[in-house]
Design a protein around this motif. Sequence first.
Motif, PDB file in Angstrom:
ATOM      1  N   ALA A 173      -0.483   5.851   2.055  1.00 46.76           N
ATOM      2  CA  ALA A 173      -0.051   6.279   0.806  1.00 46.76           C
ATOM      3  C   ALA A 173       0.837   5.326  -0.035  1.00 46.76           C
ATOM      4  N   ILE A 174       1.045   4.363   0.532  1.00 52.34           N
ATOM      5  CA  ILE A 174       1.589   2.886  -0.017  1.00 52.34           C
ATOM      6  C   ILE A 174       0.508   2.389  -0.987  1.00 52.34           C
ATOM      7  N   GLY A 175      -0.598   2.698  -0.892  1.00 53.13           N
ATOM      8  CA  GLY A 175      -1.674   2.154  -1.784  1.00 53.13           C
ATOM      9  C   GLY A 175      -1.449   2.756  -2.983  1.00 53.13           C
ATOM     10  N   LEU A 176      -0.724   3.861  -3.109  1.00 51.91           N
ATOM     11  CA  LEU A 176      -0.333   4.671  -4.631  1.00 51.91           C
ATOM     12  C   LEU A 176       0.750   3.930  -5.339  1.00 51.91           C
ATOM     13  N   VAL A 177       1.296   3.155  -4.578  1.00 56.76           N
ATOM     14  CA  VAL A 177       2.829   2.580  -5.054  1.00 56.76           C
ATOM     15  C   VAL A 177       2.633   1.488  -5.875  1.00 56.76           C
ATOM     16  N   GLY A 178       3.085   1.505  -7.200  1.00 56.27           N
ATOM     17  CA  GLY A 178       3.115   0.119  -7.831  1.00 56.27           C
ATOM     18  C   GLY A 178       4.213  -0.406  -8.037  1.00 56.27           C
ATOM     19  N   ARG A 179       4.289  -1.819  -8.431  1.00 54.96           N
ATOM     20  CA  ARG A 179       5.574  -2.718  -8.889  1.00 54.96           C
ATOM     21  C   ARG A 179       6.371  -1.963  -9.582  1.00 54.96           C
ATOM     22  N   GLY A 180       7.827  -2.043  -9.492  1.00 52.70           N
ATOM     23  CA  GLY A 180       8.696  -1.593 -10.408  1.00 52.70           C
ATOM     24  C   GLY A 180       8.710  -0.363 -10.671  1.00 52.70           C
ATOM     25  N   GLN A 181       8.170   0.430  -9.699  1.00 54.46           N
ATOM     26  CA  GLN A 181       8.419   2.110  -9.773  1.00 54.46           C
ATOM     27  C   GLN A 181       9.625   2.683  -9.352  1.00 54.46           C
ATOM     28  N   ILE A 182       9.742   3.749  -9.568  1.00 55.55           N
ATOM     29  CA  ILE A 182      10.900   4.632  -9.265  1.00 55.55           C
ATOM     30  C   ILE A 182      10.164   5.727  -8.411  1.00 55.55           C
ATOM     31  N   LEU A 183      10.945   5.835  -7.149  1.00 53.61           N
ATOM     32  CA  LEU A 183      10.255   7.081  -6.312  1.00 53.61           C
ATOM     33  C   LEU A 183      11.174   7.771  -5.720  1.00 53.61           C
ATOM     34  N   PHE A 184      10.865   9.074  -5.993  1.00 54.80           N
ATOM     35  CA  PHE A 184      11.692  10.126  -5.370  1.00 54.80           C
ATOM     36  C   PHE A 184      10.920  10.179  -3.890  1.00 54.80           C
ATOM     37  N   ILE A 185      11.866  10.211  -2.823  1.00 52.53           N
ATOM     38  CA  ILE A 185      11.377  10.446  -1.368  1.00 52.53           C
ATOM     39  C   ILE A 185      11.973  11.254  -0.690  1.00 52.53           C
ATOM     40  N   ASP A 186      11.570  12.599  -0.440  1.00 54.53           N
ATOM     41  CA  ASP A 186      12.454  13.778   0.143  1.00 54.53           C
ATOM     42  C   ASP A 186      12.578  13.188   1.585  1.00 54.53           C
ATOM     43  N   ALA A 187      13.500  14.329   2.457  1.00 57.56           N
ATOM     44  CA  ALA A 187      13.693  14.154   3.766  1.00 57.56           C
ATOM     45  C   ALA A 187      12.353  14.281   4.524  1.00 57.56           C
ATOM     46  N   GLY A 188      12.189  13.891   5.648  1.00 61.07           N
ATOM     47  CA  GLY A 188      10.957  14.421   6.744  1.00 61.07           C
ATOM     48  C   GLY A 188      10.641  13.003   7.236  1.00 61.07           C
ATOM     49  N   SER A 189      10.131  13.213   8.597  1.00 60.34           N
ATOM     50  CA  SER A 189       9.747  12.261   9.642  1.00 60.34           C
ATOM     51  C   SER A 189       8.606  11.266   8.825  1.00 60.34           C
ATOM     52  N   THR A 190       7.646  11.910   8.531  1.00 63.63           N
ATOM     53  CA  THR A 190       6.647  11.183   7.749  1.00 63.63           C
ATOM     54  C   THR A 190       7.001  10.337   6.611  1.00 63.63           C
ATOM     55  N   ASN A 191       7.905  10.945   5.755  1.00 64.45           N
ATOM     56  CA  ASN A 191       8.565  10.234   4.365  1.00 64.45           C
ATOM     57  C   ASN A 191       9.350   8.940   5.096  1.00 64.45           C
ATOM     58  N   THR A 192       9.965   9.184   6.207  1.00 64.83           N
ATOM     59  CA  THR A 192      10.664   8.114   6.784  1.00 64.83           C
ATOM     60  C   THR A 192       9.919   6.974   7.093  1.00 64.83           C
ATOM     61  N   ALA A 193       8.821   7.335   7.671  1.00 59.52           N
ATOM     62  CA  ALA A 193       7.791   6.110   8.197  1.00 59.52           C
ATOM     63  C   ALA A 193       7.325   5.357   6.685  1.00 59.52           C
ATOM     64  N   LEU A 194       7.045   6.296   5.595  1.00 55.17           N
ATOM     65  CA  LEU A 194       6.698   5.776   4.511  1.00 55.17           C
ATOM     66  C   LEU A 194       7.665   4.555   4.110  1.00 55.17           C
ATOM     67  N   ALA A 195       9.068   5.092   4.089  1.00 61.43           N
ATOM     68  CA  ALA A 195      10.056   4.148   3.665  1.00 61.43           C
ATOM     69  C   ALA A 195      10.281   2.991   4.258  1.00 61.43           C
ATOM     70  N   LYS A 196      10.007   2.855   5.549  1.00 61.34           N
ATOM     71  CA  LYS A 196      10.031   1.905   6.434  1.00 61.34           C
ATOM     72  C   LYS A 196       8.813   0.923   6.059  1.00 61.34           C
ATOM     73  N   MET A 197       7.766   1.360   5.603  1.00 55.32           N
ATOM     74  CA  MET A 197       6.501   0.527   5.358  1.00 55.32           C
ATOM     75  C   MET A 197       6.512   0.155   4.011  1.00 55.32           C
ATOM     76  N   LEU A 198       7.272   0.474   2.941  1.00 57.25           N
ATOM     77  CA  LEU A 198       7.237   0.130   1.601  1.00 57.25           C
ATOM     78  C   LEU A 198       7.361  -1.492   1.719  1.00 57.25           C
ATOM     79  N   PRO A 199       6.612  -2.074   0.835  1.00 58.94           N
ATOM     80  CA  PRO A 199       6.561  -3.342   0.537  1.00 58.94           C
ATOM     81  C   PRO A 199       7.851  -4.182  -0.012  1.00 58.94           C
ATOM     82  N   GLU A 200       8.261  -5.060   0.280  1.00 57.61           N
ATOM     83  CA  GLU A 200       9.464  -5.730  -0.047  1.00 57.61           C
ATOM     84  C   GLU A 200       9.207  -6.570  -1.209  1.00 57.61           C
ATOM     85  N   ASN A 201      10.196  -6.841  -2.162  1.00 55.16           N
ATOM     86  CA  ASN A 201       9.936  -7.889  -3.298  1.00 55.16           C
ATOM     87  C   ASN A 201       9.058  -7.177  -4.302  1.00 55.16           C
ATOM     88  N   HIS A 202       8.937  -5.689  -4.582  1.00 54.29           N
ATOM     89  CA  HIS A 202       8.186  -5.102  -5.359  1.00 54.29           C
ATOM     90  C   HIS A 202       9.016  -4.494  -6.517  1.00 54.29           C
TER      91      HIS A 202
END
Length: 256
Positions: A90-119
Amino acid sequence: MNAPLDTTLPREREQLILERLRREGKVVAADLAQEFRVSEDSIRRDLRDLAAQGLCRRVYGGALLAVNIPPLGERHGERAELKRELARTAIGLVGRGQILFIDAGSTNTALAKMLPENHDLTVVTNAPDVALAVLGRPGFDVIVLGGKLDPAIGGAIGSRTVRQAQDIRADLCFPGVCAIDPERGLWTYDEEETVFKQAIIEASGETVAIATPDKLVASATHHTVPITGIAHLVVAADTDAAVVERYRAAGVTVHR
């Protein structure tokens, strides 16, 4: 299910109905009455008996397979490696400078932990776990939506949370997925949670649904958004090709 039977004993009929529920996630009373050649009252009694045993949840016109949703902390440990793989895709769909709505949930928590830094990403969330996963890391702004926290959901829901979400416009939305199907789209168990998901989807440019295999066969009570409201679906690599094709036929871009 077998061909229509008019001599099936109630207990046998209940077992066949339960098998259908486990296979399809839901049943319609009128359809069962026609298949078994019995009255809808008889089917409703069967469904009441199954519900009393905790095996199904009765809804208007039929029943859904009973789903025991464990606490969020327990869900974090379930299929953890698969959730990380889905998040990585899923992170492959995220571009630099974007605003992301991330809802509650265990899979979304995993997503948040893996989001790239300095983007230069802005994460807007109703979930403390998601906020903490990015808080203090370089390249993140974090906006936490306030309201009453629901311990089962792991995030804030309610009118205050919805109003705050409606004041923001995001590039991508990652709603928590309770159930999804290629005909009707996204489903949720809780009415207030449904309203919140609808608000963040409406306020976003595109919606990404991340679904573990069980979510592709689950049924929930509240219709959240049609399948046309889902731009991307992220599923496990071994998801049945026929299932993937049904989503693609509905216009969804599927990532495995």
